[in-house]
Design a protein around this motif. Structure first.
Motif, mmCIF file in Angstrom:
data_model
loop_
_atom_site.group_PDB
_atom_site.id
_atom_site.type_symbol
_atom_site.label_atom_id
_atom_site.label_comp_id
_atom_site.label_asym_id
_atom_site.label_seq_id
_atom_site.Cartn_x
_atom_site.Cartn_y
_atom_site.Cartn_z
ATOM 1 N N LYS A 107 156.752 26.698 59.062
ATOM 2 C CA LYS A 107 155.680 26.995 60.010
ATOM 3 C C LYS A 107 155.833 26.112 61.242
ATOM 4 O O LYS A 107 155.728 24.892 61.143
ATOM 5 C CB LYS A 107 154.315 26.751 59.374
ATOM 6 C CG LYS A 107 153.845 27.915 58.534
ATOM 7 C CD LYS A 107 152.437 27.738 58.031
ATOM 8 C CE LYS A 107 152.062 28.909 57.141
ATOM 9 N NZ LYS A 107 150.759 28.735 56.498
ATOM 10 N N ALA B 199 154.675 29.960 64.721
ATOM 11 C CA ALA B 199 153.754 30.658 63.810
ATOM 12 C C ALA B 199 152.349 30.695 64.394
ATOM 13 O O ALA B 199 151.642 31.690 64.271
ATOM 14 C CB ALA B 199 153.739 29.952 62.453
ATOM 15 N N VAL B 200 151.933 29.591 65.009
ATOM 16 C CA VAL B 200 150.587 29.536 65.576
ATOM 17 C C VAL B 200 150.533 28.550 66.748
ATOM 18 O O VAL B 200 151.198 27.525 66.731
ATOM 19 C CB VAL B 200 149.535 29.168 64.482
ATOM 20 C CG1 VAL B 200 149.768 27.788 63.895
ATOM 21 C CG2 VAL B 200 148.107 29.278 64.999
ATOM 22 N N TYR C 240 151.209 32.900 74.772
ATOM 23 C CA TYR C 240 150.943 33.002 73.325
ATOM 24 C C TYR C 240 149.893 34.064 73.000
ATOM 25 O O TYR C 240 149.882 34.591 71.892
ATOM 26 C CB TYR C 240 150.589 31.624 72.745
ATOM 27 C CG TYR C 240 151.813 30.736 72.728
ATOM 28 C CD1 TYR C 240 152.826 30.953 71.797
ATOM 29 C CD2 TYR C 240 152.008 29.749 73.676
ATOM 30 C CE1 TYR C 240 153.984 30.186 71.804
ATOM 31 C CE2 TYR C 240 153.156 28.973 73.696
ATOM 32 C CZ TYR C 240 154.141 29.207 72.752
ATOM 33 O OH TYR C 240 155.294 28.460 72.766
ATOM 34 N N GLU D 95 151.990 36.958 72.636
ATOM 35 C CA GLU D 95 152.730 36.870 71.369
ATOM 36 C C GLU D 95 151.813 37.159 70.170
ATOM 37 O O GLU D 95 152.300 37.418 69.066
ATOM 38 C CB GLU D 95 153.303 35.455 71.199
ATOM 39 C CG GLU D 95 154.409 35.098 72.162
ATOM 40 C CD GLU D 95 155.748 35.687 71.760
ATOM 41 O OE1 GLU D 95 156.204 35.433 70.634
ATOM 42 O OE2 GLU D 95 156.323 36.424 72.580
ATOM 43 N N THR E 299 149.754 34.858 68.864
ATOM 44 C CA THR E 299 149.691 33.676 67.987
ATOM 45 C C THR E 299 148.713 32.603 68.481
ATOM 46 O O THR E 299 148.623 31.533 67.876
ATOM 47 C CB THR E 299 151.094 33.039 67.827
ATOM 48 O OG1 THR E 299 151.679 32.885 69.122
ATOM 49 C CG2 THR E 299 151.990 33.884 66.952
ATOM 50 N N CYS E 300 147.983 32.878 69.573
ATOM 51 C CA CYS E 300 147.068 31.873 70.130
ATOM 52 C C CYS E 300 145.739 31.874 69.363
ATOM 53 O O CYS E 300 145.111 32.920 69.199
ATOM 54 C CB CYS E 300 146.810 32.198 71.607
ATOM 55 S SG CYS E 300 145.585 31.139 72.375
ATOM 56 N N ALA F 4 148.337 31.210 59.240
ATOM 57 C CA ALA F 4 149.544 31.614 59.993
ATOM 58 C C ALA F 4 150.643 32.041 59.027
ATOM 59 O O ALA F 4 150.761 31.492 57.925
ATOM 60 C CB ALA F 4 150.024 30.465 60.870
ATOM 61 N N LYS F 5 151.419 33.014 59.486
ATOM 62 C CA LYS F 5 152.512 33.542 58.641
ATOM 63 C C LYS F 5 153.687 32.571 58.583
ATOM 64 O O LYS F 5 154.085 32.019 59.609
ATOM 65 C CB LYS F 5 153.009 34.857 59.235
ATOM 66 C CG LYS F 5 152.572 36.064 58.414
ATOM 67 C CD LYS F 5 153.424 37.285 58.750
ATOM 68 C CE LYS F 5 153.158 37.744 60.137
ATOM 69 N NZ LYS F 5 153.677 38.664 60.892
#
Ligand code: AMP
Length: 192
Positions: A2, A109-110, A160, A163, A165-166, A189-190
């Motif tokens: 991550k 990831a995040v 982001y 993306e 991921t934000c 998060a993945k």
């Protein structure tokens, strides 16, 4: 793995919360500010160049920072995760980070967008300046750093958001409560 970007204005608590993340998740931590301050203390060429930017509240050039981080990233092999603290600080750095991670088969990831209003940032940085010994924690440079953040760094949020991921984090309140929101975002998060 991550990869976490901890993002926010100077004084938003990125350093403090990075320590909490390290203690809980055992991630590897890259703070570009810390790396630059180490270079300054060691008197390297990069340190000499960086000092003039840092003391003016300006950003070190993208090229220098990206090359520096690309080298540092080699030491992240096999880590459970990585925290990027103080990087990316421009849209171009965000794009470069994606390329650097993609070529290693991973991605962010995040992105934790820690939100603190300006008067609170100034108070925190002035308080920190009493003990930090940092040459940039004084009123004049603080004002310039916040201006630099508003003008050059906030576009990173859009990167982001695009993306997907934000995650916005309310950066005022108790350190524990803020960390609880951060943990929730990291846990959701993945893995990449
Ligand atoms: P920080 O410790 O993250 O507040 O960084 C201190 C100073 O180092 C900043 O005000 C910049 O002058 C420089 N710096 C740190 N990270 C970066 C970056 N990603 N890009 C450009 N300059 C940076």
């Amino acid at each position: 793995m991550k990869n976490v970007v901890i993002f926010g204005a100077p004084g938003s608590g990125k350093g403090t919360q990075s320590e909490n993340i390290i203690a809980k998740y055992n991630f590897k931590h890259f703070s570009t500010g810390d790396i630059l301050r180490k270079q300054i203390a060691e008197g390297t060429e990069l340190g000499k160049i960086a000092k003039s930017f840092i003391d003016e509240g300006k950003l070190v050039t993208d090229e220098l920072i990206i090359n520096m981080l690309d080298k540092e990233l080699e030491s992240a092999k096999g880590a459970n995760g990585v925290i990027f603290d103080g990087f990316p600080r421009t849209y171009a750095q965000a794009e470069a980070l994606k390329v650097m991670l993609n070529k290693r088969g991973t991605d962010v990831a995040v992105m934790l967008n820690i939100q603190v209003d300006e008067p609170e940032l100034v108070n925190r940085l002035l308080e920190r300046g009493k003990v930090s010994g940092r040459s940039d924690d004084n009123m004049e440079t603080i004002t310039k750093r916040i201006k630099t953040y508003n003008e050059q760094t906030t576009p990173v949020i859009d990167f982001y958001k695009k993306e997907g991921t934000c995650v916005d984090i309310k950066g005022v309140g108790s350190i524990d409560d803020i960390f609880a929101s951060i943990s929730k975002a990291i846990d959701s998060a993945k893995e990449l």
